[in-house]
Motif scaffolding. Sequence first.
Motif, PDB file in Angstrom:
ATOM      1  N   ASP A  14      -6.818  10.624   0.273  1.00  9.54           N
ATOM      2  CA  ASP A  14      -6.305  10.253  -0.897  1.00  9.54           C
ATOM      3  C   ASP A  14      -6.839   8.745  -1.088  1.00  9.54           C
ATOM      4  N   LEU A  15      -7.776   8.433  -1.987  1.00  9.68           N
ATOM      5  CA  LEU A  15      -8.266   7.203  -2.172  1.00  9.68           C
ATOM      6  C   LEU A  15      -7.412   6.190  -2.269  1.00  9.68           C
ATOM      7  N   LYS A  16      -6.518   6.109  -3.423  1.00 11.16           N
ATOM      8  CA  LYS A  16      -5.595   5.432  -3.613  1.00 11.16           C
ATOM      9  C   LYS A  16      -4.782   4.922  -2.406  1.00 11.16           C
ATOM     10  N   ARG A  17      -4.228   5.912  -1.564  1.00 13.63           N
ATOM     11  CA  ARG A  17      -3.322   5.519  -0.583  1.00 13.63           C
ATOM     12  C   ARG A  17      -4.532   4.735   0.455  1.00 13.63           C
ATOM     13  N   SER A  18      -5.774   5.078   0.707  1.00 11.65           N
ATOM     14  CA  SER A  18      -6.450   4.433   1.519  1.00 11.65           C
ATOM     15  C   SER A  18      -6.848   3.289   1.156  1.00 11.65           C
ATOM     16  N   ILE A  19      -7.015   2.852  -0.105  1.00 10.90           N
ATOM     17  CA  ILE A  19      -7.496   1.614  -0.604  1.00 10.90           C
ATOM     18  C   ILE A  19      -6.025   0.617  -0.093  1.00 10.90           C
ATOM     19  N   ALA A  20      -4.809   1.125  -0.321  1.00  6.69           N
ATOM     20  CA  ALA A  20      -3.655   0.236   0.097  1.00  6.69           C
ATOM     21  C   ALA A  20      -3.559  -0.041   1.475  1.00  6.69           C
ATOM     22  N   PHE A  21      -3.939   1.031   2.195  1.00  8.78           N
ATOM     23  CA  PHE A  21      -4.068   0.742   3.905  1.00  8.78           C
ATOM     24  C   PHE A  21      -5.151  -0.267   4.119  1.00  8.78           C
ATOM     25  N   TYR A  22      -6.254  -0.189   3.587  1.00  8.11           N
ATOM     26  CA  TYR A  22      -7.344  -1.102   3.971  1.00  8.11           C
ATOM     27  C   TYR A  22      -6.884  -2.494   3.410  1.00  8.11           C
ATOM     28  N   LYS A  23      -6.470  -2.822   2.425  1.00  7.30           N
ATOM     29  CA  LYS A  23      -6.000  -4.095   1.843  1.00  7.30           C
ATOM     30  C   LYS A  23      -5.203  -4.646   2.766  1.00  7.30           C
ATOM     31  N   LYS A  24      -4.122  -3.605   3.415  1.00 13.20           N
ATOM     32  CA  LYS A  24      -3.063  -4.266   4.390  1.00 13.20           C
ATOM     33  C   LYS A  24      -3.979  -4.682   5.614  1.00 13.20           C
ATOM     34  N   LEU A  25      -5.269  -4.312   6.039  1.00 11.44           N
ATOM     35  CA  LEU A  25      -5.849  -4.925   7.141  1.00 11.44           C
ATOM     36  C   LEU A  25      -6.445  -5.848   6.650  1.00 11.44           C
ATOM     37  N   GLY A  26      -6.307  -6.608   5.365  1.00 10.91           N
ATOM     38  CA  GLY A  26      -7.150  -7.907   5.103  1.00 10.91           C
ATOM     39  C   GLY A  26      -8.403  -7.521   4.363  1.00 10.91           C
ATOM     40  N   LEU A  27      -9.175  -6.234   4.223  1.00  9.59           N
ATOM     41  CA  LEU A  27     -10.425  -6.301   3.368  1.00  9.59           C
ATOM     42  C   LEU A  27     -10.304  -6.466   2.400  1.00  9.59           C
ATOM     43  N   GLU A  28     -11.348  -7.062   1.688  1.00  6.77           N
ATOM     44  CA  GLU A  28     -11.505  -7.023   0.128  1.00  6.77           C
ATOM     45  C   GLU A  28     -12.095  -5.869  -0.496  1.00  6.77           C
TER      46      GLU A  28
END
Length: 151
Positions: A14-28
């Motif tokens: 799920d790309l949307k879920r993964s985008i939210a997760f990697y943003k939580k890691l602080g990635l741009e």
Amino acid sequence: MIKGLYEAHLPVKDLKRSIAFYKKLGLELSHIHDHHLAFFWLKKGESWLGLWETQQVELDYHPSIRHVAFHVTLESLRSSVSWLKERQIAPREAFGFMPHEPFVMAHDGIAHAKIHFYDPDGNSLEFICKIPNPTNIVGRMYLSEWETIYS
């Protein structure tokens, strides 16, 4: 010839879920391509991580195909367990070490401190940093034990 790693890729369901997760890691987030591929900057202008949305995420895990280690500072690594938990990300057991603190793997005059965790699709992620090993210790131990030796 080779100057570093430019990109790595992981499968996600799920790309949307993964985008939210990697943003939580602080990635741009750099960009999304064709609604099924997202690129995040690891180091802006130098390296990135690609996330590919696919239904074939449940590949058997092997660190050679579903693992990314993020370089961090030792200072960041010391607080990584609480930092991850604040973001509802659970550190995980690795190499026999429980995830209550980072651990060290030392060999051949090199030592690295690390902590492991998973993304929402079970891809293995790691925070890691190289640490000094002036007396050439060989072995594995928790970071607090290591720092007792070198304090």
